[in-house]
Design an enzyme around this catalytic site. Structure first.
Site, PDB file in Angstrom:
ATOM      1  N   ILE A 204     -39.276   0.993 -28.214  1.00  0.00           N
ATOM      2  CA  ILE A 204     -38.322   0.201 -27.320  1.00  0.00           C
ATOM      3  C   ILE A 204     -37.485   1.240 -26.425  1.00  0.00           C
ATOM      4  O   ILE A 204     -37.457   2.553 -27.000  1.00  0.00           O
ATOM      5  CB  ILE A 204     -37.500  -0.776 -27.612  1.00  0.00           C
ATOM      6  CG1 ILE A 204     -36.419  -0.222 -28.733  1.00  0.00           C
ATOM      7  CG2 ILE A 204     -38.039  -1.856 -28.357  1.00  0.00           C
ATOM      8  CD1 ILE A 204     -35.346  -1.006 -29.370  1.00  0.00           C
ATOM      9  N   LYS A 230     -39.772   1.285 -33.259  1.00  0.00           N
ATOM     10  CA  LYS A 230     -39.241   2.759 -33.213  1.00  0.00           C
ATOM     11  C   LYS A 230     -37.985   2.652 -31.911  1.00  0.00           C
ATOM     12  O   LYS A 230     -38.332   2.202 -30.691  1.00  0.00           O
ATOM     13  CB  LYS A 230     -40.073   3.860 -32.533  1.00  0.00           C
ATOM     14  CG  LYS A 230     -39.374   5.228 -32.439  1.00  0.00           C
ATOM     15  CD  LYS A 230     -40.207   6.054 -32.040  1.00  0.00           C
ATOM     16  CE  LYS A 230     -40.029   6.377 -30.554  1.00  0.00           C
ATOM     17  NZ  LYS A 230     -38.771   7.096 -30.121  1.00  0.00           N
ATOM     18  N   GLU A 306     -44.965  -2.100 -20.456  1.00  0.00           N
ATOM     19  CA  GLU A 306     -43.975  -2.815 -19.623  1.00  0.00           C
ATOM     20  C   GLU A 306     -43.509  -1.373 -19.060  1.00  0.00           C
ATOM     21  O   GLU A 306     -42.689  -0.660 -19.839  1.00  0.00           O
ATOM     22  CB  GLU A 306     -42.786  -3.393 -20.033  1.00  0.00           C
ATOM     23  CG  GLU A 306     -42.138  -4.201 -18.764  1.00  0.00           C
ATOM     24  CD  GLU A 306     -40.919  -3.420 -18.497  1.00  0.00           C
ATOM     25  OE1 GLU A 306     -40.990  -2.657 -17.482  1.00  0.00           O
ATOM     26  OE2 GLU A 306     -39.857  -3.557 -19.260  1.00  0.00           O
ATOM     27  N   CYS A 340     -35.914  -0.748 -14.819  1.00  0.00           N
ATOM     28  CA  CYS A 340     -37.217  -0.541 -14.356  1.00  0.00           C
ATOM     29  C   CYS A 340     -37.669  -1.228 -13.051  1.00  0.00           C
ATOM     30  O   CYS A 340     -38.683  -0.869 -12.368  1.00  0.00           O
ATOM     31  CB  CYS A 340     -38.171  -0.863 -15.828  1.00  0.00           C
ATOM     32  SG  CYS A 340     -38.201  -2.387 -16.042  1.00  0.00           S
ATOM     33  N   ASP A 386     -30.159  15.067 -19.208  1.00  0.00           N
ATOM     34  CA  ASP A 386     -31.661  15.008 -18.543  1.00  0.00           C
ATOM     35  C   ASP A 386     -31.910  14.109 -17.510  1.00  0.00           C
ATOM     36  O   ASP A 386     -32.014  14.650 -16.562  1.00  0.00           O
ATOM     37  CB  ASP A 386     -32.689  14.945 -19.674  1.00  0.00           C
ATOM     38  CG  ASP A 386     -33.106  15.936 -20.613  1.00  0.00           C
ATOM     39  OD1 ASP A 386     -32.342  17.055 -20.310  1.00  0.00           O
ATOM     40  OD2 ASP A 386     -33.472  15.819 -21.695  1.00  0.00           O
ATOM     41  N   GLU A 437     -39.737   6.937  -9.008  1.00  0.00           N
ATOM     42  CA  GLU A 437     -38.802   6.078  -9.572  1.00  0.00           C
ATOM     43  C   GLU A 437     -37.685   7.164 -10.266  1.00  0.00           C
ATOM     44  O   GLU A 437     -37.861   7.877 -11.050  1.00  0.00           O
ATOM     45  CB  GLU A 437     -39.398   5.343 -11.113  1.00  0.00           C
ATOM     46  CG  GLU A 437     -38.417   4.743 -11.742  1.00  0.00           C
ATOM     47  CD  GLU A 437     -38.833   4.088 -12.806  1.00  0.00           C
ATOM     48  OE1 GLU A 437     -38.716   2.665 -13.289  1.00  0.00           O
ATOM     49  OE2 GLU A 437     -39.801   4.630 -13.668  1.00  0.00           O
ATOM     50  N   ILE A 438     -36.591   7.175  -9.527  1.00  0.00           N
ATOM     51  CA  ILE A 438     -35.447   7.937  -9.689  1.00  0.00           C
ATOM     52  C   ILE A 438     -34.576   7.551 -11.196  1.00  0.00           C
ATOM     53  O   ILE A 438     -33.981   8.334 -11.719  1.00  0.00           O
ATOM     54  CB  ILE A 438     -34.532   7.891  -8.416  1.00  0.00           C
ATOM     55  CG1 ILE A 438     -35.179   8.476  -7.414  1.00  0.00           C
ATOM     56  CG2 ILE A 438     -33.292   8.894  -8.643  1.00  0.00           C
ATOM     57  CD1 ILE A 438     -34.464   8.452  -5.771  1.00  0.00           C
TER      58      ILE A 438
END
Length: 539
Positions: A204, A230, A306, A340, A386, A437-438
């Site tokens: 996940i 996990k 996904e 997402c 990050d 995808e930012i």
């Protein structure tokens, strides 16, 4: 009436409107205009972070119903994104720990009571767990916000109640899973059995830790499977707490095992394990490719993915601009933009484009950024350094690429991973901010002239997760519904995530569907059973 319909739909979605009511729903109409520039300035004041009212009790691996240290003895820090400070040190699982967890899950499936219980008894465990979720709502919400950075009001009033709702939904399905009696040409009795697939490996993400826990764990357990899960290394705390509550509800040992750790070690061990029968993964497209490859090279286990998205939000010529601006704002900025299916490509018809851009800029500047434990805050920090640096890098790409920076584009405050809500206009399809995808609070506004043009441009993406359409014309809505190649499409609403609505993507946004009855199919095998009939009275 149109405004009420939109806000009613949003009240059942992830999307919080600008204000939260005392109940569990929210209204776009009540949120518009609530926050003034003065309120935003007040939120910007330097303050000490609010101390969460929860204690971190669970930091070890959960294997065979017991909290244990990692075999290596190693731990890793999980950080508070408001400050970068350490919240706790968590056991760092690796391949050896995954082996231990898989052994426990396999024994629980092959010899334990979970798959052998009546479906009704399994449903009772899941219903009891949902009750415990509600009892511990605030503790779960505090852990989720502390570890992730999302507003506490969002966690407590929307996401944790949804967690309970998902488990009740699948608890209700547990004793309604069955096969069919199938007519055949000849004297045979033919039936199909829907059987649990076995040991499920689940990985996940960090953006919705508990909701993704629900999307995966609830249907798998309802079908009678056992699990090795996990957590994301950025957000391990809330799932460990929730898993402990599941055992308190009566889950037998080994039915759910939770391994915290890193993708290249624990995640890869799950994807490549020869004794795991199925893997479900939510995360980036690049990592999804690795999971799929490892699954194929090991035992060819089935895989549900996904993955990422770059979803179009299309504002048509006939749109009420004020309402469209608010909905488009929620579509991209919700959850700090770390969603997402965020509507991060905002296509606006040329006749209303200038008005939309001006009002989108103003709305972004009113968005309240600050400590997510503070009431009224709409946007907390990004998940970690990050992601923070990645978003700032893409903002720089947008500026250097020629897009017009309307507002934002920089750090908010001097501490933690906060970024000002950012709006770009004059964005072109070939810019990186329009293609990639930012996963942050960055709205890109693109101009279009015709329906045919916007269909072509919206579909010109490697992703196909979701889309939004804002129009008052039913013919336009129907045309776009069938033309857009996406797994979810919202008309005059966005981010409506009922437990019964399937979710998944086209193209490189993944394969398979989660939620609803479709989510059960991921965790079931279909077996055909044929028996000869002797002198049947009928066929």
């Amino acid at each position: 009436m149109a405004a009420r319909r939109v806000s009613s739909l949003l009240s059942r979605s992830f999307n919080c409107a600008s204000s939260f009511s005392k109940g569990r729903s929210s209204s776009v109409g009540r949120g518009i205009g609530k926050y003034s520039t003065a309120a935003a300035a007040a939120a910007a004041a330097v303050e000490e972070p609010i101390a969460p009212s929860v204690k971190v009790d669970y930091t070890k691996l959960l294997i065979n119903g017991q909290f244990v240290d990692a075999a290596s003895g190693r731990t890793f820090p999980t950080l508070d994104p408001r400050t970068g400070d350490v919240i706790a040190h968590v056991a760092e699982g690796d391949a050896e720990d995954v082996n231990r967890a898989v052994s426990a899950a396999r024994k629980a499936f092959d010899e334990g009571p979970w798959p052998k219980m009546t479906a009704y008894e399994r449903s009772r465990v899941l219903f009891r767990f949902a009750d415990l979720i509600e009892k511990h709502n605030d503790e779960l919400a505090a852990l989720e916000t502390w570890d992730n950075g999302k507003p506490f009001e969002q966690s407590a009033k929307i996401e944790i109640p949804m967690l309970a709702r998902f488990f009740r939904y699948y608890a209700g399905y547990a004793d309604k899973i069955h096969g069919l009696t199938v007519p055949a040409d000849g004297e045979y009795h033919v039936q199909t059995l829907h059987e649990p697939i076995g040991v499920a490996g689940q990985i996940i993400p960090w953006n919705f830790p508990l909701l993704m826990f629900a999307w995966k764990v609830a249907p798998a357990l309802a079908c009678g499977n056992t699990i090795v899960l996990k957590t994301a290394e950025q957000t391990p705390l809330s799932a460990l707490y929730a898993a402990q509550l599941l055992y308190e509800a009566g889950l037998p040992p080994g039915a759910l095992n939770v391994v915290s750790g890193f993708g290249p070690t624990a995640g890869a061990a799950i994807a490549s394990h020869m004794d795991i029968d199925k893997v479900a993964f939510t995360g980036s497209t690049d990592t999804g490719k690795i999971v799929l490859e490892l699954a194929a090279k090991s035992n060819l286990k089935t895989v549900t993915l996904e993955l990422g998205g770059k979803s179009p939000f299309i504002v048509c010529e006939d749109a009420d601009v004020d309402k469209a601006v608010e909905l488009a704002h929620l579509a991209v900025f919700f959850n700090q933009g770390q969603c997402c299916c965020a509507g991060s490509r905002t296509f606006v018809h040329e006749h209303v484009y200038d008005e939309f851009v001006e009002k989108a800029r103003a709305r972004a500047e009113k968005r309240v950024v600050g400590d997510p434990f503070k009431g009224g805050v709409e946007q907390g920090p990004q998940i970690d350094s990050d992601q923070f640096q990645k978003i700032l890098k893409y903002i720089d790409y947008g500026i250097k690429g020629g897009a017009s920076l309307e507002t934002g584009g920089e750090r908010f405050g001097s501490k933690g991973y906060y970024i000002k809500p950012t709006v770009f206009s004059n964005v072109k399809d070939d810019m990186s901010i329009a293609k990639d995808e930012i996963f942050g609070p960055v709205q890109t506004v693109l101009k279009y002239k015709s329906l045919d043009e916007v269909i072509k441009r919206a579909n010109n993406s490697r992703y196909g997760l979701a889309a939004g359409v804002f129009t008052q014309n039913i013919d336009t809505a129907n045309t776009l519904t069938r033309a857009l190649r996406v797994g979810s499409l919202w008309i005059n609403c966005y981010d409506v995530f009922d437990a019964s609505i399937p979710f998944g993507g086209y193209k490189m946004s993944g394969n398979g569907r989660e939620k609803g009855s479709y989510g059960l199919q991921n965790y079931l095998q279909v077996k055909a059973v044929v028996t000869p009939l002797k002198n049947p009275a009928w066929l």
